[in-house]
Design an enzyme around this catalytic site. Structure first.
Site, PDB file in Angstrom:
ATOM      1  N   ASP A   1       1.919 -10.547   3.624  1.00  0.00           N
ATOM      2  CA  ASP A   1       3.143 -10.013   3.071  1.00  0.00           C
ATOM      3  C   ASP A   1       4.054  -9.208   3.958  1.00  0.00           C
ATOM      4  OD1 ASP A   1       1.755 -10.823   0.791  1.00  0.00           O
ATOM      5  OD2 ASP A   1       1.458  -9.022   0.196  1.00  0.00           O
TER       6      ASP A   1
ATOM      7  N   ASP B   1       6.219  -6.138   3.842  1.00  0.00           N
ATOM      8  CA  ASP B   1       6.080  -4.764   3.145  1.00  0.00           C
ATOM      9  C   ASP B   1       7.180  -3.759   3.333  1.00  0.00           C
ATOM     10  OD1 ASP B   1       3.601  -5.156   1.839  1.00  0.00           O
ATOM     11  OD2 ASP B   1       2.776  -5.141   3.660  1.00  0.00           O
TER      12      ASP B   1
END
Length: 219
Positions: free
Chosen positions: A141, A143
């Protein structure tokens, strides 16, 4: 102790204090990278304190790269053994991101600029940039932290979602409030009027009413 640090703050540790902690933690002897971590100037991140932890020490975390088990090591060191580091903005670490991520990163930086916000990096991209170790994988991901000076600006959350809906990676992260509490950006976006969202600080969890967090839209 008055806690000067907030969740997600980055710090460096005095190498002697770090070595002493490792000597007292036989469970960490065989863990890769740890013995020279502080000596190499690699950072630690301030995390939420768990119940029963010493309130006189700063709670810290150190995530290992995925190839080493993706283990998240929790520890604590005295404040005097730590040196605060400046936050790492998204633009600071963009050069360590995969090429496919970079158009979305440019758009996210521009969204922040439009609201007077400098998005900060945490998670795999940050750790890869500050350690030189490999943290990013094909399923990582992006973040982000969005530090807001007051209430969450109108349009910010929907603009983040617009980028997230077409980005090649999942965009995760938190809105950071002036009092040090953080809350998930998508939970705030999707919460109904009159609802609440969970907010986290170093020492507390709290439900915050969403109507008090958002800048009201003019009629």
């Amino acid at each position: 102790m008055a806690e000067p640090y907030r969740r997600h703050d980055l710090v460096r540790a005095d190498p002697a204090a770090w070595a002493a902690l490792l000597d007292a933690r036989p469970d960490l002897v065989a863990v890769p990278h740890l013995r020279g971590w502080a000596e190499a100037g690699r950072p630690f991140v301030v995390r939420r304190r768990v119940p029963g932890e010493d309130a006189g020490a700063v709670p810290l975390g150190l995530p290992l790269p995925p190839a080493d088990g993706k283990r998240r090591i929790g520890l604590a060191l005295p404040e005097e053994a730590l040196t605060a580091l400046s936050p790492m903005s998204l633009i600071d670490v963009a050069g360590d991101a995969p090429a496919a991520w970079r158009p979305a990163i440019r758009d996210l930086v521009a969204i922040g600029a439009g609201h007077g916000i400098v998005p900060r990096s945490f998670g795999g991209l940050l750790w890869q940039a500050v350690t030189g170790l490999t943290y990013l994988t094909a399923t990582s991901d992006l973040d982000l932290l969005w530090p807001c000076r007051e209430a969450v600006p109108t349009g910010l959350l929907t603009q983040i979602r617009t980028i997230a809906d077409v980005a090649p990676m999942r965009i995760d992260g938190e809105i950071l409030l002036p009092d040090g509490f953080g809350l998930h950006w998508r939970e705030l976006l999707e919460a109904p009027a009159g609802g609440s969202v969970l907010a986290k600080s170093v020492d507390a969890l709290a439900l915050r009413p969403v109507d008090a967090l958002r800048v009201p839209v003019a009629a």
